[in-house]
Design a protein around this motif. Structure first.
Motif: not given
Length: 434
Positions: A214-217, A221-222, A227-238, A279-282
């Motif tokens: 995913g994008e970095t920044g 920001l949102y 990348a983290s959001e998408n992985m967390f969605k996978s973790f939720a499903s798993i 701590m300030n880079i996604q």
């Protein structure tokens, strides 16, 4: 040179009869050789085992399909002039890692306490089984007994890493073909209540790696579909799927052997710094690893592949995946070995344990072993660890084996080897019945 002295001062003083028992002392010597991952050094173990083979009178060969990953073969030739299939007694030399500070005694000291419990990594998985094979052969040779068919004792590397550089290379080799195997004995499960668990099949092992981009920044920001959001969605499903499988077991609707087991084993992301992470880079990339165990039903494999593709690692969420290990044949099947009276190897095992007023129970293994490679070549394979009534501590802190149970297990193993080696009949088409 490997020091093979038996030093009770450094090993702990257990019961006197066990301290003076040569079989127990040989077992403890083997346990003191740290063939531990991630960088297993097999040379000292090979040296020790070759010394044992020389004592017993077994010629040896070494195969090395991968550098520094030796396979040691010991052979007791059978007397029959017929081309009877051989018996393979298989044992892996490697052991898993340890957290030494969590152990009551050092994990490679083979300390024996006053109850005869020997604390050591590998004492259950599976150095105990390999040493029971050798002690059984010692006993049979001392009695003047000799097999009618060849008996091979096989010592292999890297089973704990899915056997890819051990049996994974060996089972397709001409060296394996030349052994003309009829049956393979391998590790099994600790048993209780005078019934020995024998594994005749096992789940498939899928070591799944999922990646998200995913994008970095800036961390303030949102971003949609980071990348983290998408992985967390996978973790939720798993996790939801994992909970559904655990509920089946907890409710008693299904045993553990019949459900899919999935566990997270690692998660990697972020920008490392000398003392942690920025701590300030996604992060633009997240990777996670999962250990899946799939029941041997082809339809279940198709179902799981569909879930992974559509829910856990969908391309539409900038995700991808691959399998580090996937233990099944080219058709997606997981072969099993018949465990009834149509298979003479099973009948012989039943007869062997009956001499100790015990029974055998065929079960699907939750974990994996090298047995699957033999089954994929159409060879009968049974997992038997002839040990009862010790706490199940495979891969756990304070793994230990009771010396008296070890000696009892030698007796059972001796009878199995006796009946297998004495069997002069043929299986169907001189091939294992599957």
């Amino acid at each position: 040179m490997l020091l093979l002295c038996f030093c009770s001062e450094t090993w702990g003083r257990g019961p006197k009869d066990l301290e003076q028992n040569p079989a127990v002392q040989r077992f403890r010597t083997y346990l003191r050789i740290p063939t531990v991952h991630p960088e297993s050094d097999y040379a000292p173990a090979i040296e020790f085992l070759q010394g044992q083979a020389k004592e017993i009178g077994l010629p040896t060969k070494i195969f090395e399909f991968v550098p520094k990953k030796p396979i040691l073969l010991m052979t007791w030739k059978g007397s029959s002039k017929e081309k009877l299939q051989s018996v393979i007694l298989n044992s892996h030399m490697d052991v898993v890692t340890v957290e030494e500070d969590k152990w009551k005694y050092p994990p490679f000291e083979a300390y024996m306490d006053e109850d005869g419990d020997i604390y050591a990594r590998g004492s259950q998985d599976m150095k105990v089984v390999g040493m029971m094979y050798l002690e059984a052969i010692r006993i049979l040779k001392a009695k003047g007994w000799a097999p009618v068919r060849d008996i091979h004792v096989l010592w292999v590397p890297d089973e704990e890493l899915a056997g890819l550089d051990g049996w994974g290379k060996f089972y397709l080799s001409k060296e394996f073909d030349e052994l003309n195997a009829g049956v393979v004995l391998d590790e099994g499960h600790i048993s209780y209540n005078n019934s020995y668990i024998v594994n005749n099949e096992e789940k498939a092992v899928w070591w799944l790696i999922i990646q998200a981009t995913g994008e970095t920044g800036h961390g303030s920001l949102y971003f949609d579909n980071s990348a983290s959001e998408n992985m967390f969605k996978s973790f939720a499903s798993i996790n939801a799927f994992r909970d559904s499988q655990m509920s089946l077991v907890r409710s008693g609707e299904k045993p553990l052997e019949e459900v899919v087991v999935i566990n997270s084993v690692f998660l990697k992301s972020g920008s490392p710094t000398p003392d942690g992470f920025t701590m300030n880079i996604q992060p633009s990339f997240v990777e996670a690893g999962f250990d899946l165990r799939i029941p041997p039903v082809k339809e279940m494999g198709h179902f799981m592949n569909k879930i992974i593709e559509e829910e856990w690692a969908p391309k539409g969420r900038n995700m991808s995946c691959y399998f580090k290990v996937k233990t099944e044949d080219e058709t997606g099947e997981i072969p099993s070995t018949t465990a009834d009276d149509t298979n003479p190897w099973w009948s012989l095992m039943e007869k062997a344990v009956s001499k100790f007023n015990a029974t055998v129970s065929a079960e699907r293994a939750n974990g994996a072993s090298d047995s699957r490679y033999a089954r994929m070549r159409g060879v009968s394979a049974f997992g038997l660890t002839a040990i009862q009534n010790v706490p199940f501590l495979i891969h756990s802190h304070n793994e230990r084996m009771n010396g008296y149970e070890f000696l009892r297990g030698i007796s059972v193993t001796t009878e199995v080897v006796n009946l297998y080696g004495s069997f002069s009949g043929y299986t169907k088409s001189n091939k294992a019945v599957l």
